[in-house]
Design a protein around this motif. Structure first.
Motif, PDB file in Angstrom:
ATOM      1  N   GLU A 208       1.066  -1.379  -0.003  1.00 19.97           N
ATOM      2  CA  GLU A 208      -0.152   0.053   0.011  1.00 19.97           C
ATOM      3  C   GLU A 208       1.012   1.168   0.015  1.00 19.97           C
ATOM      4  O   GLU A 208       0.436   2.047  -0.590  1.00 19.97           O
ATOM      5  CB  GLU A 208      -0.964   0.161   1.259  1.00 19.97           C
ATOM      6  N   ALA A 209       2.108   1.089   0.760  1.00 21.17           N
ATOM      7  CA  ALA A 209       2.988   2.364   0.792  1.00 21.17           C
ATOM      8  C   ALA A 209       3.359   2.648  -0.876  1.00 21.17           C
ATOM      9  O   ALA A 209       3.559   3.749  -1.234  1.00 21.17           O
ATOM     10  CB  ALA A 209       4.053   2.039   1.869  1.00 21.17           C
ATOM     11  N   LEU A 210       3.790   1.571  -1.421  1.00 23.83           N
ATOM     12  CA  LEU A 210       4.404   1.890  -2.708  1.00 23.83           C
ATOM     13  C   LEU A 210       2.965   2.381  -3.741  1.00 23.83           C
ATOM     14  O   LEU A 210       3.399   3.248  -4.740  1.00 23.83           O
ATOM     15  CB  LEU A 210       4.656   0.494  -3.223  1.00 23.83           C
ATOM     16  N   LEU A 211       2.033   1.878  -3.590  1.00 23.04           N
ATOM     17  CA  LEU A 211       0.801   2.512  -4.290  1.00 23.04           C
ATOM     18  C   LEU A 211       0.679   3.898  -3.826  1.00 23.04           C
ATOM     19  O   LEU A 211       0.504   4.858  -4.712  1.00 23.04           O
ATOM     20  CB  LEU A 211      -0.330   1.668  -4.040  1.00 23.04           C
ATOM     21  N   GLY A 212       0.663   4.434  -2.729  1.00 26.23           N
ATOM     22  CA  GLY A 212       0.612   5.638  -2.284  1.00 26.23           C
ATOM     23  C   GLY A 212       1.942   6.357  -2.637  1.00 26.23           C
ATOM     24  O   GLY A 212       1.622   7.777  -3.243  1.00 26.23           O
ATOM     25  N   LEU A 213       2.866   6.098  -2.563  1.00 20.70           N
ATOM     26  CA  LEU A 213       3.981   6.518  -3.250  1.00 20.70           C
ATOM     27  C   LEU A 213       3.924   6.871  -4.654  1.00 20.70           C
ATOM     28  O   LEU A 213       4.197   8.098  -5.315  1.00 20.70           O
ATOM     29  CB  LEU A 213       5.351   5.903  -3.256  1.00 20.70           C
ATOM     30  N   ALA A 214       3.423   6.054  -5.391  1.00 16.58           N
ATOM     31  CA  ALA A 214       3.105   6.226  -6.951  1.00 16.58           C
ATOM     32  C   ALA A 214       2.120   7.254  -7.164  1.00 16.58           C
ATOM     33  O   ALA A 214       2.184   8.153  -7.935  1.00 16.58           O
ATOM     34  CB  ALA A 214       2.834   4.908  -7.588  1.00 16.58           C
ATOM     35  N   ASN A 215       0.895   7.285  -6.204  1.00 10.74           N
ATOM     36  CA  ASN A 215      -0.156   8.389  -6.392  1.00 10.74           C
ATOM     37  C   ASN A 215       0.404   9.755  -6.240  1.00 10.74           C
ATOM     38  O   ASN A 215       0.118  10.633  -6.895  1.00 10.74           O
ATOM     39  CB  ASN A 215      -1.159   7.837  -5.667  1.00 10.74           C
ATOM     40  N   ALA A 216       1.340   9.830  -5.177  1.00 11.55           N
ATOM     41  CA  ALA A 216       1.941  11.228  -4.856  1.00 11.55           C
ATOM     42  C   ALA A 216       2.878  11.425  -6.115  1.00 11.55           C
ATOM     43  O   ALA A 216       3.015  12.862  -6.467  1.00 11.55           O
ATOM     44  CB  ALA A 216       2.661  11.014  -3.600  1.00 11.55           C
ATOM     45  N   GLN A 217       3.582  10.715  -6.607  1.00  9.97           N
ATOM     46  CA  GLN A 217       4.292  11.019  -7.775  1.00  9.97           C
ATOM     47  C   GLN A 217       3.507  11.615  -8.825  1.00  9.97           C
ATOM     48  O   GLN A 217       3.939  12.350  -9.693  1.00  9.97           O
ATOM     49  CB  GLN A 217       5.525   9.973  -8.215  1.00  9.97           C
ATOM     50  N   ILE A 218       2.443  10.913  -9.054  1.00  6.21           N
ATOM     51  CA  ILE A 218       1.556  11.186 -10.321  1.00  6.21           C
ATOM     52  C   ILE A 218       1.141  12.705 -10.371  1.00  6.21           C
ATOM     53  O   ILE A 218       1.067  13.417 -11.251  1.00  6.21           O
ATOM     54  CB  ILE A 218       0.609  10.380 -10.259  1.00  6.21           C
ATOM     55  N   GLN A 219       0.510  13.070  -8.796  1.00  6.45           N
ATOM     56  CA  GLN A 219       0.209  14.300  -8.497  1.00  6.45           C
ATOM     57  C   GLN A 219       1.173  15.329  -8.964  1.00  6.45           C
ATOM     58  O   GLN A 219       0.846  16.647  -9.042  1.00  6.45           O
ATOM     59  CB  GLN A 219      -0.355  14.386  -7.114  1.00  6.45           C
ATOM     60  N   LEU A 220       2.498  15.081  -8.741  1.00  5.14           N
ATOM     61  CA  LEU A 220       3.640  15.964  -9.105  1.00  5.14           C
ATOM     62  C   LEU A 220       3.866  15.893 -10.255  1.00  5.14           C
ATOM     63  O   LEU A 220       5.163  16.385 -10.899  1.00  5.14           O
ATOM     64  CB  LEU A 220       4.718  15.986  -8.163  1.00  5.14           C
ATOM     65  N   ALA A 221       3.409  15.069 -11.235  1.00  2.19           N
ATOM     66  CA  ALA A 221       3.808  14.894 -12.571  1.00  2.19           C
ATOM     67  C   ALA A 221       5.096  14.098 -12.806  1.00  2.19           C
ATOM     68  O   ALA A 221       5.736  14.197 -13.870  1.00  2.19           O
ATOM     69  CB  ALA A 221       3.714  16.099 -13.654  1.00  2.19           C
ATOM     70  N   LEU A 222       5.348  13.295 -11.713  1.00  2.00           N
ATOM     71  CA  LEU A 222       6.576  12.554 -11.864  1.00  2.00           C
ATOM     72  C   LEU A 222       6.346  11.275 -12.399  1.00  2.00           C
ATOM     73  O   LEU A 222       6.348  10.177 -11.713  1.00  2.00           O
ATOM     74  CB  LEU A 222       7.105  12.641 -10.547  1.00  2.00           C
ATOM     75  N   ILE A 223       6.056  11.152 -13.811  1.00  2.00           N
ATOM     76  CA  ILE A 223       5.685  10.127 -14.283  1.00  2.00           C
ATOM     77  C   ILE A 223       6.753   8.767 -14.549  1.00  2.00           C
ATOM     78  O   ILE A 223       6.368   7.589 -14.046  1.00  2.00           O
ATOM     79  CB  ILE A 223       5.091  10.360 -15.805  1.00  2.00           C
ATOM     80  N   PRO A 224       7.798   9.079 -14.777  1.00  2.00           N
ATOM     81  CA  PRO A 224       8.970   7.973 -14.691  1.00  2.00           C
ATOM     82  C   PRO A 224       9.003   7.340 -13.353  1.00  2.00           C
ATOM     83  O   PRO A 224       9.098   6.258 -13.200  1.00  2.00           O
ATOM     84  CB  PRO A 224      10.226   8.703 -15.205  1.00  2.00           C
ATOM     85  N   GLU A 225       9.105   8.036 -12.283  1.00  2.00           N
ATOM     86  CA  GLU A 225       9.201   7.776 -10.868  1.00  2.00           C
ATOM     87  C   GLU A 225       8.021   7.008 -10.488  1.00  2.00           C
ATOM     88  O   GLU A 225       8.124   5.799  -9.845  1.00  2.00           O
ATOM     89  CB  GLU A 225       9.326   8.999  -9.983  1.00  2.00           C
ATOM     90  N   ALA A 226       6.844   7.354 -10.965  1.00  2.00           N
ATOM     91  CA  ALA A 226       5.340   6.558 -10.824  1.00  2.00           C
ATOM     92  C   ALA A 226       5.617   5.203 -11.199  1.00  2.00           C
ATOM     93  O   ALA A 226       5.181   4.126 -10.726  1.00  2.00           O
ATOM     94  CB  ALA A 226       4.345   7.475 -10.903  1.00  2.00           C
ATOM     95  N   LYS A 227       6.061   5.407 -12.485  1.00  2.00           N
ATOM     96  CA  LYS A 227       6.131   4.064 -13.107  1.00  2.00           C
ATOM     97  C   LYS A 227       6.906   2.916 -12.569  1.00  2.00           C
ATOM     98  O   LYS A 227       6.743   1.663 -12.221  1.00  2.00           O
ATOM     99  CB  LYS A 227       6.655   4.125 -14.639  1.00  2.00           C
ATOM    100  N   LYS A 228       7.993   3.418 -11.998  1.00  2.00           N
ATOM    101  CA  LYS A 228       9.120   2.877 -11.252  1.00  2.00           C
ATOM    102  C   LYS A 228       8.407   2.162  -9.919  1.00  2.00           C
ATOM    103  O   LYS A 228       8.766   1.155  -9.559  1.00  2.00           O
ATOM    104  CB  LYS A 228      10.309   3.396 -11.128  1.00  2.00           C
ATOM    105  N   SER A 229       7.794   2.978  -9.127  1.00  2.00           N
ATOM    106  CA  SER A 229       7.134   2.570  -7.928  1.00  2.00           C
ATOM    107  C   SER A 229       6.096   1.305  -8.274  1.00  2.00           C
ATOM    108  O   SER A 229       6.129   0.279  -7.523  1.00  2.00           O
ATOM    109  CB  SER A 229       6.570   3.714  -7.367  1.00  2.00           C
ATOM    110  N   LEU A 230       5.282   1.481  -9.248  1.00  4.76           N
ATOM    111  CA  LEU A 230       4.247   0.717  -9.690  1.00  4.76           C
ATOM    112  C   LEU A 230       4.897  -0.681  -9.900  1.00  4.76           C
ATOM    113  O   LEU A 230       4.261  -1.762  -9.758  1.00  4.76           O
ATOM    114  CB  LEU A 230       3.288   1.050 -10.577  1.00  4.76           C
ATOM    115  N   LYS A 231       6.075  -0.588 -10.732  1.00  6.88           N
ATOM    116  CA  LYS A 231       6.670  -1.813 -11.255  1.00  6.88           C
ATOM    117  C   LYS A 231       7.137  -2.511 -10.139  1.00  6.88           C
ATOM    118  O   LYS A 231       7.088  -3.592 -10.094  1.00  6.88           O
ATOM    119  CB  LYS A 231       7.723  -1.432 -12.201  1.00  6.88           C
ATOM    120  N   ASP A 232       7.818  -1.857  -9.323  1.00 11.40           N
ATOM    121  CA  ASP A 232       8.345  -2.495  -7.928  1.00 11.40           C
ATOM    122  C   ASP A 232       7.270  -3.153  -7.132  1.00 11.40           C
ATOM    123  O   ASP A 232       7.428  -4.209  -6.601  1.00 11.40           O
ATOM    124  CB  ASP A 232       8.805  -1.493  -7.132  1.00 11.40           C
TER     125      ASP A 232
END
Length: 258
Positions: A208-232
């Motif tokens: 759940e923490a990785l999913l929340g991390l990806a959501n926060a990155q998406i809000q800041l338009a950090l798409i590559p970082e969000a993709k990496k979090s979801l893949k992990d």
């Protein structure tokens, strides 16, 4: 002629003196006679008193009064003696009572010294028990569930400082990140999630923490970082309950052309 006059003077002077001395004698005689009459009168009066019996009555009364006075003096002496006796008895009783009390007090002190000390000691102030980490965590969780995000943010921040070695520390960090996300403080959310994942790799809510991390990155338009979090997330926790959400979001992000 002169001789005749001188002779007359010589005879006249002694005669005048004799007349003067006779007058004084008469006065004294009259005074003595008056005193004599006065004394005779007093004698007559006394004789009358004696004959009437009044004097005897007076003497009898005086004698009775003397007897009463004598009796009164005897009573006074008796009372004085009785008063002195009573006073002495009171002193003796007081001294005896005082001595008995002192013995009792000394015996009581010797028999129970612990009791005496216990009475004089100040009772200890009861200690106020500090709330446990579980109690503090539960109070903070109530704030977060009630959408009081500011209060929850502060409560979990205080918990992390107050209980750095608590077993609930990973849960507190996860809840803190959620409060930060709700407050739209996405940059702080990313930092909190990242610390949680780095410091507690075996925490049960890390998916759940990785999913929340990806959501926060998406809000800041950090798409590559969000993709990496979801893949992990998909790679490390393929059986997690949030895996389907992670796959859908990753699919959407990959469909976005740079």
């Amino acid at each position: 002629m002169k001789k005749l006059i001188l002779l007359a003077c010589l005879f006249v002077t002694p005669l005048h003196a004799a007349l003067f001395e006779d007058t004084d004698a008469r006065k004294k005689l009259q005074e003595m006679q008056l005193k004599e009459i006065e004394l005779e009168t007093r004698i007559v009066n006394l004789e009358a008193v004696v004959k009437s019996g009044s004097l005897n009555d007076m003497l009898n009364q005086i004698e009775l009064m003397k007897q009463d006075v004598s009796k009164l003096r005897g009573d006074i002496e008796t009372l004085r003696h009785l008063d002195a006796t009573v006073e002495q008895r009171q002193k003796d009783l007081y001294q005896d009572l005082d001595g008995r009390l002192r013995k009792i007090e000394e015996k009581s002190t010797a028999d129970s010294p612990a009791t005496t000390n216990k009475v004089t000691e100040t009772p200890p102030t009861p200690e106020i028990k500090a709330p446990s980490d579980q109690e503090v965590f539960d109070q903070a969780s109530v704030l977060l569930d009630g959408l009081k995000n500011k209060e929850a943010f502060q409560a979990f921040t205080d918990f992390i400082k107050q209980f750095p070695n608590s077993a609930l520390l990973p849960d507190a960090k996860y809840a803190l990140a959620n409060a930060q996300f709700n407050l739209k403080n996405y940059k702080a959310t990313i930092g909190t999630y990242q610390k949680l994942l780095d410091q507690h790799p075996d925490f049960s809510k890390n998916p759940e923490a990785l999913l929340g991390l990806a959501n926060a990155q998406i809000q800041l338009a950090l798409i590559p970082e969000a993709k990496k979090s979801l893949k992990d997330l998909i790679k490390k926790y393929p059986k997690s309950d949030v895996i389907q959400n992670a796959q859908k979001r990753l699919k959407v992000l990959e469909s976005i052309k740079p």
